[in-house]
Enzyme design. Structure first.
Site, PDB file in Angstrom:
ATOM      1  N   SER A   1      -5.115 -10.803   7.021  1.00 38.31           N
ATOM      2  CA  SER A   1      -4.170 -10.475   8.122  1.00 38.31           C
ATOM      3  C   SER A   1      -4.531 -11.187   9.391  1.00 38.31           C
ATOM      4  CB  SER A   1      -4.322  -9.033   8.262  1.00 38.31           C
ATOM      5  OG  SER A   1      -4.010  -8.123   7.158  1.00 38.31           O
TER       6      SER A   1
ATOM      7  N   GLU B   1       5.864  -0.114   1.077  1.00 36.69           N
ATOM      8  CA  GLU B   1       7.394  -0.398   1.298  1.00 36.69           C
ATOM      9  C   GLU B   1       7.571  -1.841   0.591  1.00 36.69           C
ATOM     10  OE1 GLU B   1       5.435   0.958   3.806  1.00 36.69           O
ATOM     11  OE2 GLU B   1       6.452   2.814   3.426  1.00 36.69           O
TER      12      GLU B   1
ATOM     13  N   GLU C   1      -6.346  -6.668  -6.444  1.00 34.11           N
ATOM     14  CA  GLU C   1      -6.453  -5.402  -5.300  1.00 34.11           C
ATOM     15  C   GLU C   1      -5.581  -4.363  -5.475  1.00 34.11           C
ATOM     16  OE1 GLU C   1      -5.850  -6.989  -1.305  1.00 34.11           O
ATOM     17  OE2 GLU C   1      -6.682  -5.205  -0.404  1.00 34.11           O
TER      18      GLU C   1
ATOM     19  N   GLN D   1     -12.682  -9.799   3.838  1.00 33.72           N
ATOM     20  CA  GLN D   1     -11.208 -10.479   3.404  1.00 33.72           C
ATOM     21  C   GLN D   1     -10.517 -10.694   4.846  1.00 33.72           C
ATOM     22  OE1 GLN D   1      -8.417  -7.761   1.647  1.00 33.72           O
ATOM     23  NE2 GLN D   1      -7.671  -9.369   0.095  1.00 33.72           N
ATOM     24  N   GLY D   2     -10.271 -12.112   5.002  1.00 32.57           N
ATOM     25  CA  GLY D   2      -9.568 -12.496   6.251  1.00 32.57           C
ATOM     26  C   GLY D   2      -8.248 -12.992   5.818  1.00 32.57           C
TER      27      GLY D   2
HETATM   28  C1  LIG Z   1      -7.957   0.386   6.518  1.00 33.87           C
HETATM   29  C2  LIG Z   1      -7.384  -1.042   6.318  1.00 33.87           C
HETATM   30  C3  LIG Z   1      -8.099  -1.889   5.804  1.00 33.87           C
HETATM   31  C4  LIG Z   1      -7.385  -3.257   6.044  1.00 33.87           C
HETATM   32  N1  LIG Z   1      -8.584  -4.078   5.469  1.00 33.87           N
HETATM   33  C5  LIG Z   1      -7.811  -5.486   5.525  1.00 33.87           C
HETATM   34  C6  LIG Z   1      -8.759  -6.587   5.042  1.00 33.87           C
HETATM   35  O1  LIG Z   1      -9.920  -6.246   4.727  1.00 33.87           O
HETATM   36  N2  LIG Z   1      -8.461  -7.652   5.213  1.00 33.87           N
HETATM   37  C7  LIG Z   1      -7.202  -8.278   5.755  1.00 33.87           C
HETATM   38  O2  LIG Z   1      -6.723  -9.246   5.818  1.00 33.87           O
HETATM   39  N3  LIG Z   1      -6.307  -6.948   6.049  1.00 33.87           N
HETATM   40  C8  LIG Z   1      -6.880  -5.728   6.001  1.00 33.87           C
HETATM   41  N4  LIG Z   1      -5.739  -4.631   6.527  1.00 33.87           N
HETATM   42  C9  LIG Z   1      -4.463  -5.081   6.946  1.00 33.87           C
HETATM   43  C10 LIG Z   1      -3.142  -4.871   5.932  1.00 33.87           C
HETATM   44  O3  LIG Z   1      -3.338  -5.700   5.024  1.00 33.87           O
HETATM   45  C11 LIG Z   1      -2.002  -4.785   6.677  1.00 33.87           C
HETATM   46  O4  LIG Z   1      -2.024  -3.633   7.489  1.00 33.87           O
HETATM   47  C12 LIG Z   1      -0.608  -4.830   5.988  1.00 33.87           C
HETATM   48  O5  LIG Z   1      -0.667  -6.145   5.236  1.00 33.87           O
HETATM   49  C13 LIG Z   1       0.370  -4.495   6.711  1.00 33.87           C
HETATM   50  O6  LIG Z   1       0.587  -5.480   7.838  1.00 33.87           O
HETATM   51  P1  LIG Z   1       0.658  -4.801   9.347  1.00 33.87           P
HETATM   52  O7  LIG Z   1      -0.348  -3.893   9.579  1.00 33.87           O
HETATM   53  O8  LIG Z   1       0.715  -6.056  10.329  1.00 33.87           O
HETATM   54  O9  LIG Z   1       2.086  -3.802   9.386  1.00 33.87           O
HETATM   55  P2  LIG Z   1       3.637  -4.518   9.570  1.00 33.87           P
HETATM   56  O10 LIG Z   1       3.707  -5.634   8.492  1.00 33.87           O
HETATM   57  O11 LIG Z   1       3.786  -4.819  10.624  1.00 33.87           O
HETATM   58  O12 LIG Z   1       4.406  -3.544   8.917  1.00 33.87           O
HETATM   59  C14 LIG Z   1       4.719  -2.280   9.656  1.00 33.87           C
HETATM   60  C15 LIG Z   1       5.618  -1.331   9.095  1.00 33.87           C
HETATM   61  O13 LIG Z   1       6.817  -2.024   8.779  1.00 33.87           O
HETATM   62  C16 LIG Z   1       6.864  -2.110   7.494  1.00 33.87           C
HETATM   63  N5  LIG Z   1       7.542  -3.316   6.962  1.00 33.87           N
HETATM   64  C17 LIG Z   1       7.138  -4.508   7.160  1.00 33.87           C
HETATM   65  N6  LIG Z   1       7.665  -5.435   6.485  1.00 33.87           N
HETATM   66  C18 LIG Z   1       8.905  -4.888   5.549  1.00 33.87           C
HETATM   67  C19 LIG Z   1       9.685  -5.206   4.597  1.00 33.87           C
HETATM   68  N7  LIG Z   1       9.981  -6.535   4.444  1.00 33.87           N
HETATM   69  N8  LIG Z   1      10.304  -4.130   3.929  1.00 33.87           N
HETATM   70  C20 LIG Z   1      10.166  -3.049   4.415  1.00 33.87           C
HETATM   71  N9  LIG Z   1       9.192  -2.574   5.347  1.00 33.87           N
HETATM   72  C21 LIG Z   1       8.465  -3.386   6.016  1.00 33.87           C
HETATM   73  C22 LIG Z   1       5.522  -1.872   6.669  1.00 33.87           C
HETATM   74  O14 LIG Z   1       5.669  -1.286   5.537  1.00 33.87           O
HETATM   75  C23 LIG Z   1       4.881  -0.833   7.592  1.00 33.87           C
HETATM   76  O15 LIG Z   1       5.527   0.527   7.381  1.00 33.87           O
HETATM   77  C24 LIG Z   1      -6.510  -3.423   6.505  1.00 33.87           C
HETATM   78  C25 LIG Z   1      -5.525  -2.406   6.960  1.00 33.87           C
HETATM   79  C26 LIG Z   1      -6.083  -1.167   6.863  1.00 33.87           C
HETATM   80  C27 LIG Z   1      -5.070  -0.152   7.475  1.00 33.87           C
END
Ligand SMILES: Cc1cc2nc3c(=O)[nH]c(=O)nc-3n(C[C@H](O)[C@H](O)[C@H](O)COP(=O)(O)OP(=O)(O)OC[C@H]3O[C@@H](n4cnc5c(N)ncnc54)[C@H](O)[C@@H]3O)c2cc1C
Lengths: 392, 360
Positions: free
Chosen positions: A133, A376, A250, A130-131
């Site tokens: 992020s 969150e 999902e 899944q692409g």
């Molecule tokens: C094991 C694993 C597998 C994954 N697999 C995939 C995959 O296959 N494909 C893919 O596309 N992505 C994947 N992801 C990525 C995942 O979708 C993102 O990590 C997720 O959407 C959060 O984005 P971020 O990591 O950039 O965190 P951020 O968005 O930077 O968030 C960091 C922190 O800030 C908080 N935060 C951010 N915005 C808000 C808000 N509006 N209100 C309150 N709190 C907030 C978040 O809750 C979090 O605690 C995977 C992640 C993990 C850990």
């Protein structure tokens, strides 16, 4: 509906269960016999298992027969999952495809797309990642910057940009992802959902080791990657809606069936009983946590049956999927935390031994509140869409 | 597998909701706080709809229905913090009386008349079969009938029924005056004895299971009322120039409580079905229901108070009417922790994975 409330499965559903149980008993490898699917070797071993299941039509039971399924309903799928987890059969290396992309293909795909993509997905010959992020677009998915421009010369779309955290991306053959096709449109408009062959020229894959040291996800770089029109899923510039359908699968009924948790909760009670025999005083201190974790799994099972009935009567799952995601991810953590507490000083022992799945399971459970949209963000959705609180 | 209520059950629920919206307002609750002994017309309105006699056999003028039919109505009772003893009378006393009424004791001979009085006249019962002698019993003050348990000198469990005329009840103050706690002053006699021995023991444990589910259903309604009030207040109350419901800290409090409530609901409904059918794991299901509903109720109460700020801490604001009932019911018939302990004992003694259901 005038059918009375009844939590018993029908004889036909139970016959299906018996058939699944028999097949799994004679085919599933012993628990944890395969190497981790986050290694090259383990990935192929898990793919072989998908092929073996597909050969006897057990890999995608709820799909129509023409695509390799058995055409059974939602309830039979839940029954199958109960048997699958009871057998402690291997993790599904094809889960992104079969649980997330497939329901989206059934809803938005053309007949040609289904015929092209579903059969090799069912057999594990094509494994999907899944692409979505990107480095600067996580929770704020609509902020993605990777672009696709239409080129008549190429007869399709030209993709440029970077995706990250793609689970199983290090070894997968295909990727479904969102790209910006209209940079001038409002953020949620102007996105398109593409199906991309990762063997295409211009794709670079950089594996990323996870917390446990294994290659669970990857970064994907796209430099002028040509994708034919036939690999656009849904309408051009309308990818957000299509992606939300995938996200619904999902967080909602599809990715995490209750059996995953009820089976782990059952094993947790086994572990507790074992602990009582070894060190009753210390083990009893975890009693409340063990009971709570078991109940969380049971509540998830009942809630899923409740939702499944609603869906079978024509209802849909909207923002409720966000509540569901919070519950399953917290349940997974509760189960594994309780298990580590029961293990006590043994909890940190890694690899081998009967208790090994608890530590690996705990590390995996920690990701639950992050992936599929952080908890969150899901709480924001519950507050705004289920309780009607103002945005902002 | 069909986990949904029938249109008829939902329709009955709607009718009861309408009735209670009119006849059990917060103004009515305040009247009951002032004078808990007044007998409002709504109990008779409920009896008239068939709600009070819902579990009584049809021959006795009841509807002959079970807990699955009752839980949605108990949820409505919880939603308005109904002061009258619907759980005690309809979910507990009537099934217990029916179960032991076939015996040969003098009290068994009166069971038919009592049940008819419930179905036709809205007789109100209190059930304190989980209470030790000398403990306060909810609803005993003012009840027409009090059902109690005792243990004979030789250890035999017994169930006794006391007519209002035959027992003195000392009122006991409660946080929620409409609970009408009372301490029955009584000693078991051959005349009060309804049943004893293994049948009585079975009936008592079924009563405790039914109580867990029925009180759990009331807690669902209370939690929904509390969260509904808190969410409405959060949309309306302005601070820093905007509604407090737009602040994420407030949103997350409410969302967390809402998720708990959403997952408690099917636990209660599933347990009601398990008790009606008599599945082998029905006691376990009842424990899951009560533990989840108690936690959901307590969380909703905590959050509702916090979201209201100081106004929620006043006598004037209606929130406390629902808080107090929630706090009382969360502990009644086993707290969440009690039920978790009971569940774990059952898990250690039996199956701990879904069993399929062909044999249920
Ligand atoms: C094991 C694993 C597998 C994954 N697999 C995939 C995959 O296959 N494909 C893919 O596309 N992505 C994947 N992801 C990525 C995942 O979708 C993102 O990590 C997720 O959407 C959060 O984005 P971020 O990591 O950039 O965190 P951020 O968005 O930077 O968030 C960091 C922190 O800030 C908080 N935060 C951010 N915005 C808000 C808000 N509006 N209100 C309150 N709190 C907030 C978040 O809750 C979090 O605690 C995977 C992640 C993990 C850990």
């Amino acid at each position: 509906m005038d059918q009375p409330l009844d939590l018993r499965f029908t004889d036909a559903e139970e016959a299906f269960r018996a058939e699944a149980r028999r097949w799994l008993a004679s085919h599933a490898p012993p628990p944890r016999a395969l190497p981790s699917l986050d290694t090259a070797e383990g990935f192929e071993a898990h793919r072989s298992w998908e092929r073996e299941m597909a050969a006897d039509r057990w890999s995608v039971v709820s799909w129509p027969e023409e695509y390799g399924g058995r055409g059974v309903g939602l309830l039979e799928w839940l029954v199958f999952e109960e048997e699958y987890w009871r057998a402690e059969a291997p993790l599904r290396v094809s889960q992104n495809g079969i649980f997330l992309l497939a329901p989206t293909l059934f809803e938005f795909g053309t007949a040609e797309q289904r015929a092209r993509f579903l059969p090799p997905m069912a057999t594990g010959d094509e494994i999907w990642c899944q692409g979505w992020s990107e480095p600067d677009a996580g929770s704020d998915l609509a902020g993605i910057r990777s672009r696709a421009r239409r080129s008549d010369a190429e007869g399709g779309w030209v993709l440029t940009g970077q995706k990250t955290w793609a689970s199983r991306g290090a070894f997968a053959e295909w990727c479904f992802g969102l790209f910006r096709t209209d940079p001038d449109a409002e953020r949620h408009r102007g996105l398109t959902y593409f199906l991309v062959d990762l063997a295409s020229p211009g794709v670079t894959v950089r594996p990323i080791p996870q917390l446990d040291g294994e290659t669970g996800f990857a970064e994907l770089f796209f430099e002028e990657v040509v994708v034919p029109d036939a690999q656009v899923l849904g309408e051009v510039d309308r990818g957000w809606n299509v992606a939300m359908a995938t996200a619904g699968s999902e967080r909602g009924l599809s990715l995490r069936s209750p059996a995953r948790y009820t089976e782990a909760a059952g094993r947790l009670v086994d572990l507790y009983q074992h602990g009582l025999a070894r060190d009753p005083e210390r083990t009893r201190r975890s009693a409340d946590a063990v009971a709570q974790a078991w109940m969380d799994a049971e509540a998830y099972r009942l809630h899923t049956l409740w939702t499944a009935t609603r869906v079978l009567e024509g209802g849909s799952v909207g923002a409720e999927a966000s509540a569901n995601k919070i519950h399953w991810s917290e349940t997974d953590l509760a189960i594994h935390r309780a298990a580590l507490a029961v293990l006590g000083p043994e909890a940190e022992v890694h690899g081998g031994g009967v208790d090994a799945p608890w530590l690996d399971g705990f590390l995996f459970a920690l990701a639950g509140p992050i992936y599929a949209g952080t908890n969150e963000v899901q709480r924001n959705v519950v507050a705004e869409r289920l309780l009607g609180l103002p945005r902002g | 597998m069909h986990f949904a209520f029938t249109d008829q059950q939902l329709g009955f629920r709607d009718a009861v909701r309408q009735l209670l919206a009119k006849e059990c307002t917060t103004a009515d609750l305040r009247t009951a706080y002032e004078d808990p002994s007044a007998r409002p017309a709504r109990w008779h309105s409920l009896a008239g709809l068939g709600v009070v006699g819902l579990t009584a056999p049809e021959a006795a003028g009841g509807l002959g229905l079970g807990l699955v039919d009752l839980v949605l109505l108990l949820e409505e009772a919880g939603r308005v913090a109904l002061p009258e003893p619907l759980t005690d009378t309809t979910a507990l006393a009537v099934p217990l009386l029916v179960e032991l009424g076939a015996g040969t004791t003098p009290a068994a001979g009166r069971v038919g008349a009592w049940i008819e009085a419930v179905a036709r006249g809205g007789l109100a019962a209190a059930v304190g079969t989980d209470r030790a002698p000398g403990d306060a019993v909810a609803g005993a003050d003012g009840a027409d009938l009090v059902v109690l348990a005792s243990v004979a000198a030789d250890g035999t469990p017994e169930v006794h029924v006391l007519d209002a005329g035959a027992v003195a009840v000392e009122p006991v103050p409660s946080l929620d005056p409409t609970r009408r706690l009372g301490r029955p002053v009584w000693s078991p006699t051959s005349d009060t004895l309804l049943g004893s021995g293994p049948e009585a023991a079975t009936a008592l444990s079924r009563t405790a299971d039914r109580a867990a589910v029925a009180v759990g259903a009331e807690l669902l309604g209370l939690a929904e009322a509390l969260l509904g009030r808190a969410a409405a207040y959060a949309k309306e109350r302005q601070q820093f120039g905007r509604p407090i419901g737009s602040f994420q800290a407030v949103k997350h409090l409410l969302a967390g409580a809402q998720v708990r409530l959403e997952f408690a609901r099917p636990c209660v409904y599933g347990a009601a079905w398990a008790l009606d059918v008599g599945t082998p794991d029905s006691s376990r299901a009842a424990s899951v229901a009560k533990a989840y509903a108690s936690e959901a109720g307590l969380e909703a109460a905590r959050v509702a108070l916090q979201v209201h700020g100081a106004i929620g801490y006043t006598w004037e604001c209606d929130v406390h009417l629902f808080l107090k009932r929630t706090w009382a019911l969360a502990e009644a018939w086993g707290s969440a922790a009690d039920h978790r302990a009971r569940l774990l004992d059952s898990l250690l003694a039996g199956p701990r994975r879904p069993q399929g259901s062909a044999t249920a």
